[in-house]
Motif scaffolding. Structure first.
Motif, PDB file in Angstrom:
ATOM      1  N   ARG A   1      -4.219  -1.477  -7.325  1.00 45.70           N
ATOM      2  CA  ARG A   1      -3.336  -2.531  -7.827  1.00 45.70           C
ATOM      3  C   ARG A   1      -2.022  -1.868  -8.201  1.00 45.70           C
ATOM      4  O   ARG A   1      -1.980  -0.688  -8.574  1.00 45.70           O
ATOM      5  CB  ARG A   1      -3.952  -3.298  -8.977  1.00 45.70           C
ATOM      6  CG  ARG A   1      -4.156  -2.543 -10.231  1.00 45.70           C
ATOM      7  CD  ARG A   1      -4.865  -3.426 -11.269  1.00 45.70           C
ATOM      8  NE  ARG A   1      -5.252  -2.630 -12.397  1.00 45.70           N
ATOM      9  CZ  ARG A   1      -4.492  -2.397 -13.466  1.00 45.70           C
ATOM     10  NH1 ARG A   1      -3.293  -2.936 -13.541  1.00 45.70           N
ATOM     11  NH2 ARG A   1      -4.916  -1.645 -14.457  1.00 45.70           N
ATOM     12  N   VAL A   2      -0.960  -2.630  -8.087  1.00 45.06           N
ATOM     13  CA  VAL A   2       0.382  -2.123  -8.373  1.00 45.06           C
ATOM     14  C   VAL A   2       0.978  -2.982  -9.476  1.00 45.06           C
ATOM     15  O   VAL A   2       1.039  -4.204  -9.359  1.00 45.06           O
ATOM     16  CB  VAL A   2       1.274  -2.157  -7.117  1.00 45.06           C
ATOM     17  CG1 VAL A   2       2.654  -1.616  -7.428  1.00 45.06           C
ATOM     18  CG2 VAL A   2       0.634  -1.387  -5.979  1.00 45.06           C
ATOM     19  N   THR A   3       1.386  -2.332 -10.571  1.00 43.03           N
ATOM     20  CA  THR A   3       1.970  -3.024 -11.701  1.00 43.03           C
ATOM     21  C   THR A   3       3.163  -2.212 -12.206  1.00 43.03           C
ATOM     22  O   THR A   3       3.003  -1.045 -12.556  1.00 43.03           O
ATOM     23  CB  THR A   3       0.942  -3.170 -12.851  1.00 43.03           C
ATOM     24  OG1 THR A   3      -0.231  -3.774 -12.321  1.00 43.03           O
ATOM     25  CG2 THR A   3       1.487  -3.995 -13.981  1.00 43.03           C
ATOM     26  N   LYS A   4       4.326  -2.844 -12.219  1.00 37.82           N
ATOM     27  CA  LYS A   4       5.549  -2.205 -12.723  1.00 37.82           C
ATOM     28  C   LYS A   4       5.766  -0.825 -12.109  1.00 37.82           C
ATOM     29  O   LYS A   4       5.952   0.157 -12.810  1.00 37.82           O
ATOM     30  CB  LYS A   4       5.509  -2.104 -14.243  1.00 37.82           C
ATOM     31  CG  LYS A   4       5.507  -3.451 -14.918  1.00 37.82           C
ATOM     32  CD  LYS A   4       5.557  -3.301 -16.412  1.00 37.82           C
ATOM     33  CE  LYS A   4       5.505  -4.661 -17.059  1.00 37.82           C
ATOM     34  NZ  LYS A   4       5.532  -4.596 -18.496  1.00 37.82           N
ATOM     35  N   HIS A   5       5.726  -0.749 -10.800  1.00 37.41           N
ATOM     36  CA  HIS A   5       5.974   0.469 -10.026  1.00 37.41           C
ATOM     37  C   HIS A   5       4.929   1.556 -10.231  1.00 37.41           C
ATOM     38  O   HIS A   5       5.135   2.688  -9.834  1.00 37.41           O
ATOM     39  CB  HIS A   5       7.366   1.039 -10.313  1.00 37.41           C
ATOM     40  CG  HIS A   5       8.463   0.064 -10.100  1.00 37.41           C
ATOM     41  ND1 HIS A   5       8.796  -0.392  -8.848  1.00 37.41           N
ATOM     42  CD2 HIS A   5       9.277  -0.573 -10.962  1.00 37.41           C
ATOM     43  CE1 HIS A   5       9.791  -1.254  -8.961  1.00 37.41           C
ATOM     44  NE2 HIS A   5      10.102  -1.395 -10.228  1.00 37.41           N
ATOM     45  N   MET A   6       3.805   1.226 -10.852  1.00 40.73           N
ATOM     46  CA  MET A   6       2.697   2.169 -11.023  1.00 40.73           C
ATOM     47  C   MET A   6       1.551   1.738 -10.105  1.00 40.73           C
ATOM     48  O   MET A   6       1.260   0.549  -9.983  1.00 40.73           O
ATOM     49  CB  MET A   6       2.204   2.195 -12.468  1.00 40.73           C
ATOM     50  CG  MET A   6       3.195   2.746 -13.457  1.00 40.73           C
ATOM     51  SD  MET A   6       3.434   4.515 -13.307  1.00 40.73           S
ATOM     52  CE  MET A   6       1.875   5.116 -13.909  1.00 40.73           C
TER      53      MET A   6
END
Length: 77
Positions: free
Chosen positions: A64-69
């Motif tokens: 999963r990708v959240t806020k460029h992480m």
């Protein structure tokens, strides 16, 4: 392309590159650009191939990708 052709290096296929990304993410989540820097040193991986691989891993619910992480999904078995 997910299925490699005979004219492409197997190391540059989405499945092999995806497995390498999973190994990097097992330790800790990484920002997208740091992950690309770690991967791009191997066999001249392009940014397009990198994002195609991330899209494949995301669509199969592995990451999963959240806020460029980028996080490895550990809640799914």
């Amino acid at each position: 392309m997910i299925v490699p052709s005979k004219h492409e290096k197997l190391q540059n296929s989405i499945i092999v590159l995806g497995s390498e990304i999973i190994v990097f993410l097992k330790d800790a989540p990484l920002p997208i650009e740091h992950l690309y820097r770690k991967i791009s040193h191997k066999d001249h991986i392009t940014i397009k191939l990198f994002f195609d691989t991330l899209l494949f891993l995301w669509s199969t619910d592995v990451i999963r990708v959240t806020k460029h992480m980028v996080f490895l999904r550990t809640d799914k078995v």
